[in-house]
Scaffold this motif. Structure first.
Motif, PDB file in Angstrom:
ATOM      1  N   GLU A 206     -29.558 -34.028  32.667  1.00  0.00           N
ATOM      2  CA  GLU A 206     -29.744 -33.021  31.625  1.00  0.00           C
ATOM      3  C   GLU A 206     -28.855 -33.281  30.420  1.00  0.00           C
ATOM      4  N   ASP A 207     -27.657 -33.820  30.662  1.00  0.00           N
ATOM      5  CA  ASP A 207     -26.757 -34.126  29.558  1.00  0.00           C
ATOM      6  C   ASP A 207     -27.182 -35.355  28.778  1.00  0.00           C
ATOM      7  N   MET A 208     -27.864 -36.292  29.446  1.00  0.00           N
ATOM      8  CA  MET A 208     -28.100 -37.594  28.826  1.00  0.00           C
ATOM      9  C   MET A 208     -29.541 -37.827  28.376  1.00  0.00           C
ATOM     10  N   ARG A 209     -30.470 -37.017  28.818  1.00  0.00           N
ATOM     11  CA  ARG A 209     -31.882 -37.336  28.619  1.00  0.00           C
ATOM     12  C   ARG A 209     -32.298 -37.343  27.149  1.00  0.00           C
ATOM     13  N   PHE A 210     -31.646 -36.538  26.308  1.00  0.00           N
ATOM     14  CA  PHE A 210     -32.069 -36.447  24.914  1.00  0.00           C
ATOM     15  C   PHE A 210     -31.152 -37.203  23.948  1.00  0.00           C
ATOM     16  N   LEU A 211     -30.159 -37.909  24.466  1.00  0.00           N
ATOM     17  CA  LEU A 211     -29.239 -38.633  23.600  1.00  0.00           C
ATOM     18  C   LEU A 211     -29.958 -39.797  22.920  1.00  0.00           C
ATOM     19  N   ARG A 212     -29.671 -39.995  21.653  1.00  0.00           N
ATOM     20  CA  ARG A 212     -30.366 -41.029  20.892  1.00  0.00           C
ATOM     21  C   ARG A 212     -29.578 -42.333  20.813  1.00  0.00           C
TER      22      ARG A 212
ATOM     23  N   HIS B 106     -23.384 -48.606  39.398  1.00  0.00           N
ATOM     24  CA  HIS B 106     -23.672 -48.451  37.974  1.00  0.00           C
ATOM     25  C   HIS B 106     -25.119 -47.959  37.902  1.00  0.00           C
ATOM     26  N   VAL B 107     -25.286 -46.744  37.427  1.00  0.00           N
ATOM     27  CA  VAL B 107     -26.606 -46.112  37.380  1.00  0.00           C
ATOM     28  C   VAL B 107     -27.058 -46.010  35.928  1.00  0.00           C
ATOM     29  N   ILE B 108     -28.258 -46.485  35.677  1.00  0.00           N
ATOM     30  CA  ILE B 108     -28.836 -46.396  34.332  1.00  0.00           C
ATOM     31  C   ILE B 108     -29.858 -45.266  34.321  1.00  0.00           C
ATOM     32  N   ILE B 109     -29.682 -44.351  33.379  1.00  0.00           N
ATOM     33  CA  ILE B 109     -30.526 -43.156  33.297  1.00  0.00           C
ATOM     34  C   ILE B 109     -31.658 -43.390  32.306  1.00  0.00           C
ATOM     35  N   GLY B 110     -32.903 -43.235  32.773  1.00  0.00           N
ATOM     36  CA  GLY B 110     -34.065 -43.315  31.898  1.00  0.00           C
ATOM     37  C   GLY B 110     -34.780 -41.974  31.852  1.00  0.00           C
TER      38      GLY B 110
END
Length: 229
Positions: A119-125, A211-215
């Motif tokens: 939720e914190d990272m999904r909309f970061l540009r 190391h997890v990459i969020i998409g």
């Protein structure tokens, strides 16, 4: 509403503040809520018209999540004071969402990392590189932002990654970053950085669990794919 009609010309019972008092905040439109935050309009627009213009400019509330003061001030009728008010309101909302915990959250799997950060990272540009600090029971001690911007080895340096872990006596860390494109597939540099941090952790006695990459609605785990450990 006619473009020449100002809030003072609207019947008292239809004004946003009065409607909130009478019916409750949940009954107001998003434009009305933003109008209350702005308080006043501009020389040529009512506060409701100005609020509607802002929402139209950014199209969705998600696009306001990481908006900058400069982007807000680029809208005619929004000066520094109004831009700061909007930015402060957005940040306040973020902090309410984050303010949960009675008991410490525990990380048991890459899915837990995804759930914790999404939720914190999904909309970061831009790409944000995060370190999650863990104690011996895998409870989260803290979350630290290490860098913002496209990843490279000079920005994501082991010294910067492990500094907060050493300061907070973390037993282990999990690093993560987002891909604004929505595709979590790792780049060659993502993999190289991961291996470098894993080796540094072995020397320091601080495990790098993953190391997890969020998409977009998905993630990539270096651990699950056998790229570390």
């Amino acid at each position: 509403m006619d473009k020449n009609i100002m809030v003072r010309d609207v019947p008292l019972e239809e004004r946003p503040r009065e409607r909130l008092m009478k019916y409750g905040a949940e009954q107001l439109s998003t434009s009305e809520l933003l109008a209350i935050i702005l308080r006043t309009g501009s020389a040529n627009e009512s506060v409701i018209q100005l609020a509607t213009k802002i929402l139209s400019k950014f199209e969705t509330l998600q696009n306001l999540y990481d908006v900058t003061i400069e982007e807000l001030m680029a809208i005619k009728g929004i000066g520094e004071a109004k831009a700061i008010e909007i930015k402060a309101a957005i940040e306040f909302g973020k902090r309410i969402v984050k303010a949960t915990p009675v008991e410490k959250e525990t990380i048991r799997s890459p899915r837990d990392v995804f759930s914790y950060l999404y939720e914190d990272m999904r909309f970061l540009r831009q790409e944000h590189f995060i370190a999650i600090l863990l104690d011996t029971k895998n409870h989260i001690l803290a979350k630290e932002t290490i860098s913002i911007g496209s990843l490279n080895a000079s920005i994501v340096h082991p010294r910067e990654v492990f500094k907060p872990a050493i300061k907070k006596s973390a037993s282990a860390i999990i690093v993560a970053h987002n891909h604004p494109s929505g595709d979590p597939s790792p780049s060659r540099e993502d993999i190289e950085i991961t291996k470098r941090l894993y080796q540094a952790g072995e020397l320091l006695g601080i495990d790098v669990f993953d190391h997890v990459i969020i998409g977009e609605d998905q993630y990539f785990s270096m651990k699950e794919k056998g790229l570390i450990g």
